[in-house]
Design a protein around this motif. Structure first.
Motif, short mmCIF file in Angstrom:
data_model
loop_
_atom_site.label_atom_id
_atom_site.label_comp_id
_atom_site.label_asym_id
_atom_site.label_seq_id
_atom_site.Cartn_x
_atom_site.Cartn_y
_atom_site.Cartn_z
N MET A 216 0.85 -1.18 0.00
CA MET A 216 0.00 0.00 0.00
C MET A 216 0.89 1.25 0.00
SD MET A 216 -2.92 0.91 2.73
CE MET A 216 -3.10 2.60 3.18
N THR A 217 0.58 2.16 -0.86
CA THR A 217 1.36 3.40 -0.92
C THR A 217 0.73 4.44 0.00
OG1 THR A 217 0.12 4.26 -2.80
CG2 THR A 217 2.11 3.00 -3.28
N THR A 218 1.58 5.27 0.54
CA THR A 218 1.07 6.34 1.40
C THR A 218 0.65 7.51 0.51
OG1 THR A 218 3.21 7.41 1.63
CG2 THR A 218 2.67 5.67 3.24
N LEU A 219 -0.03 8.44 1.12
CA LEU A 219 -0.45 9.64 0.39
C LEU A 219 0.76 10.41 -0.11
CD1 LEU A 219 -2.84 11.28 -0.54
CD2 LEU A 219 -2.90 12.38 1.68
N HIS A 220 1.80 10.46 0.71
CA HIS A 220 3.02 11.16 0.30
C HIS A 220 3.63 10.47 -0.94
CE1 HIS A 220 7.33 12.17 0.43
NE2 HIS A 220 6.88 13.36 0.78
N ASP A 221 3.67 9.14 -0.94
CA ASP A 221 4.20 8.40 -2.08
C ASP A 221 3.37 8.66 -3.34
OD1 ASP A 221 6.16 7.27 -0.49
OD2 ASP A 221 4.97 5.45 -0.10
N HIS A 222 2.06 8.72 -3.16
CA HIS A 222 1.16 8.97 -4.29
C HIS A 222 1.44 10.34 -4.91
CE1 HIS A 222 -2.38 8.53 -6.77
NE2 HIS A 222 -2.88 9.65 -6.29
N ILE A 223 1.64 11.32 -4.05
CA ILE A 223 1.94 12.68 -4.52
C ILE A 223 3.26 12.68 -5.31
CG2 ILE A 223 2.62 15.00 -3.75
CD1 ILE A 223 0.52 14.65 -1.49
N GLN A 224 4.25 11.98 -4.78
CA GLN A 224 5.54 11.92 -5.47
C GLN A 224 5.41 11.24 -6.84
OE1 GLN A 224 8.17 13.60 -4.47
NE2 GLN A 224 6.93 14.25 -2.73
N MET A 225 4.61 10.19 -6.92
CA MET A 225 4.41 9.49 -8.20
C MET A 225 3.70 10.40 -9.21
SD MET A 225 3.62 5.51 -7.22
CE MET A 225 2.14 5.86 -6.29
N LEU A 226 2.71 11.16 -8.74
CA LEU A 226 2.01 12.08 -9.64
C LEU A 226 2.95 13.17 -10.15
CD1 LEU A 226 -1.37 12.43 -7.71
CD2 LEU A 226 -1.02 11.29 -9.92
N ARG A 227 3.78 13.69 -9.27
CA ARG A 227 4.75 14.71 -9.69
C ARG A 227 5.71 14.15 -10.74
NH1 ARG A 227 5.86 17.36 -3.76
NH2 ARG A 227 4.11 18.80 -3.83
N ALA A 228 6.13 12.90 -10.53
CA ALA A 228 7.03 12.26 -11.49
C ALA A 228 6.34 12.08 -12.83
CB ALA A 228 7.50 10.92 -10.95
N GLU A 229 5.07 11.71 -12.81
CA GLU A 229 4.32 11.53 -14.06
C GLU A 229 4.24 12.83 -14.85
OE1 GLU A 229 0.54 9.46 -14.07
OE2 GLU A 229 1.14 8.40 -12.26
N LEU A 230 4.13 13.95 -14.14
CA LEU A 230 4.02 15.25 -14.82
C LEU A 230 5.30 15.63 -15.57
CD1 LEU A 230 1.99 17.40 -12.29
CD2 LEU A 230 1.27 16.62 -14.55
N THR A 231 6.41 15.00 -15.24
CA THR A 231 7.65 15.31 -15.94
C THR A 231 7.75 14.59 -17.28
OG1 THR A 231 8.90 13.54 -14.87
CG2 THR A 231 8.87 15.68 -13.75
N SER A 232 6.81 13.69 -17.56
CA SER A 232 6.83 12.93 -18.80
C SER A 232 6.48 13.83 -19.99
CB SER A 232 5.81 11.79 -18.73
OG SER A 232 5.73 11.15 -19.97
N PHE A 233 7.19 13.63 -21.08
CA PHE A 233 6.93 14.41 -22.30
C PHE A 233 5.82 13.78 -23.13
CE2 PHE A 233 11.39 15.42 -21.36
CZ PHE A 233 11.29 16.79 -21.29
N HIS A 234 5.42 12.58 -22.78
CA HIS A 234 4.47 11.84 -23.62
C HIS A 234 3.06 11.87 -23.05
CE1 HIS A 234 7.88 10.46 -25.88
NE2 HIS A 234 8.45 10.05 -24.76
#
Length: 50
Positions: free
Chosen positions: A1-19
């Motif tokens: 299970m991911t924590t809320l903090h982990d989820h936020i970090q994953m979303l931020r990482a997704e936003l760096t995608s060019f695709h």
């Protein structure tokens, strides 16, 4: 299970995608905004004296 903090970090990482389409980027930004608000609310609840 991911924590809320982990989820936020994953979303931020997704936003760096060019695709990402504009639609995908808006969805991720919405999710990130909601997650940050939820984290802030949880933090506020923990720091507010009873």
């Amino acid at each position: 299970m991911t924590t809320l903090h982990d989820h936020i970090q994953m979303l931020r990482a997704e936003l760096t995608s060019f695709h990402l389409s504009r639609r995908e980027r808006r969805q991720i930004e919405r999710e990130l905004k909601q997650a940050c608000a939820q984290l802030a609310a949880e933090h506020h609840d923990k720091t507010t004296p009873a």
